[in-house]
Design an enzyme around this catalytic site. Structure first.
Site, PDB file in Angstrom:
ATOM      1  CB  SER A  44      -0.960  -0.054   1.324  1.00  7.54           C
ATOM      2  OG  SER A  44      -1.932  -0.929   1.052  1.00  7.54           O
ATOM      3  CE  LYS A  47      -4.100   0.798  -1.116  1.00 10.52           C
ATOM      4  NZ  LYS A  47      -4.472   0.284   0.028  1.00 10.52           N
ATOM      5  CE1 TYR A  58      -4.301  -0.937  -5.400  1.00  9.68           C
ATOM      6  CE2 TYR A  58      -4.760  -3.428  -4.851  1.00  9.68           C
ATOM      7  CZ  TYR A  58      -4.874  -2.039  -4.480  1.00  9.68           C
ATOM      8  OH  TYR A  58      -4.846  -1.883  -3.030  1.00  9.68           O
ATOM      9  CE1 TYR A 109      -3.329   0.152   4.382  1.00 13.04           C
ATOM     10  CE2 TYR A 109      -2.562  -0.861   6.361  1.00 13.04           C
ATOM     11  CZ  TYR A 109      -2.581  -0.551   5.054  1.00 13.04           C
ATOM     12  OH  TYR A 109      -1.704  -0.905   4.248  1.00 13.04           O
ATOM     13  CB  VAL A 154      -0.279  -5.603   4.425  1.00 15.10           C
ATOM     14  CG1 VAL A 154      -1.268  -4.994   4.821  1.00 15.10           C
ATOM     15  CG2 VAL A 154      -0.199  -5.684   2.974  1.00 15.10           C
TER      16      VAL A 154
END
Length: 318
Positions: free
Chosen positions: A73, A76, A198, A254, A272
């Site tokens: 992540s 992102k 992705y 998160y 993660v």
């Protein structure tokens, strides 16, 4: 308000990182390696690396700081920046800027909010960002790699095909999120194509040292430090860099973003794969990696290490 770094702390940095590295060893075993992606479940848990890069060009590393790991992540952040550079404020028509307060892969809010994800850092929001970039780039994976290779000054930087395949084979929840948003008209491309992009994106590998270097523009008013005699590059507008940092502070961890802001007080993005990158505007960047995660998907040792760093250096936003 930005807190300046005392000059003495620059000289003390190697000793500070050594101290954190020693203290962190006691936390091994308090988390678990991510298992919902089979390839990540095979990562050896007892690893810890930390790297600091300062705006003056100096760096300091400790532990496994040069071991590549799966960014997951954390990518992102880079796709969000790329979308901001590509389409500007138009992206806010399709994704919000608010903390979610829910798990990173939750579907709960999408129905009540008519397919508009809360922010670009939860899975639904990151999928919309990837959809935007898939429209703009015929080969998004190589466009992203090109930007990351430039920021890290490493032409060999790549994504791990085995991890990407493992992630794609288990991406059922993400596929559901994509189709759900498509039902609301907030998805342009075919979900299968976007999911391919992705999963390759998330499987990008970097070391802590590379990650600290790649995010330097966020600590330096949008400017990437020049290397090998090259001048600094304005990679992102200064106002946009400030806004990215603000979103990292409120949404980057998160549903533990509030806890991270309280304990650490720096903009962060977690993944993660066990990595965390933090930005000390005007000072530098910090990247830490330890694959054992807490219940919310954040690195146990990584969060501890960042909290200790701000305690020992005073690098926090007041």
């Amino acid at each position: 308000m930005q807190t300046p770094m005392p000059a003495a702390h620059t000289a003390d940095l190697p000793a500070i990182l050594d101290q954190i590295h020693t203290e962190a060893q006691a936390l091994f075993g308090q988390g678990r390696v991510a298992s919902y992606i089979p390839a990540l479940a095979e990562v050896a848990p007892r690893q810890f690396g930390m790297a600091v890069a300062l705006v003056d060009g100096s760096t300091c590393n400790v532990g496994d700081a040069h071991t590549p790991f799966s960014l997951q992540s954390i990518t992102k952040l880079f796709t969000f920046v790329l979308a901001l550079k590509t389409v500007g404020d138009d992206l806010w028509r399709r994704v919000g800027r608010e903390p979610s307060g829910a798990a990173f892969n939750s579907m709960v809010q999408l129905e009540t909010e008519k397919g508009i994800p809360r922010n670009p850092f939860i899975n639904a929001g990151a999928l919309v960002i990837t959809d935007i970039l898939t429209t703009r780039y015929a080969h998004l994976d190589y466009a992203l790699l090109g930007a990351l290779r430039r920021l890290t000054d490493d032409p060999e930087l790549s994504w791990n095909a085995r991890i990407a395949r493992s992630e794609r084979e288990t991406a059922h929840r993400n596929m559901a999120l994509a189709y759900f948003m498509k039902s609301y008209g907030n998805f342009v491309n075919e979900p299968e194509l976007v999911l391919d992009n992705y999963c390759r994106q998330c499987a990008t590998e970097m070391s802590c040292a590379q990650l600290a270097q790649a995010t330097m523009f966020l600590a330096n008013g949008g400017r990437d430090l020049g290397r090998d005699g090259q001048p600094d590059e304005q990679f992102l507008a200064a106002d946009d860099a400030r806004r990215v940092n603000a979103l990292m502070l409120t949404c980057g961890a998160y549903d533990a973003a509030g806890d991270f802001a309280y304990r650490i007080g720096l903009p962060v993005k977690t993944g993660v794969g066990g990595g965390i990158v933090a930005i000390a505007p005007g000072v530098g960047t910090i990247a830490v990696w330890a694959p054992e995660l807490d219940a919310k998907g954040n690195s146990v040792l990584g969060a501890f290490a960042l909290e200790r760093l701000v305690q020992l250096t005073g690098w926090h936003q007041a």
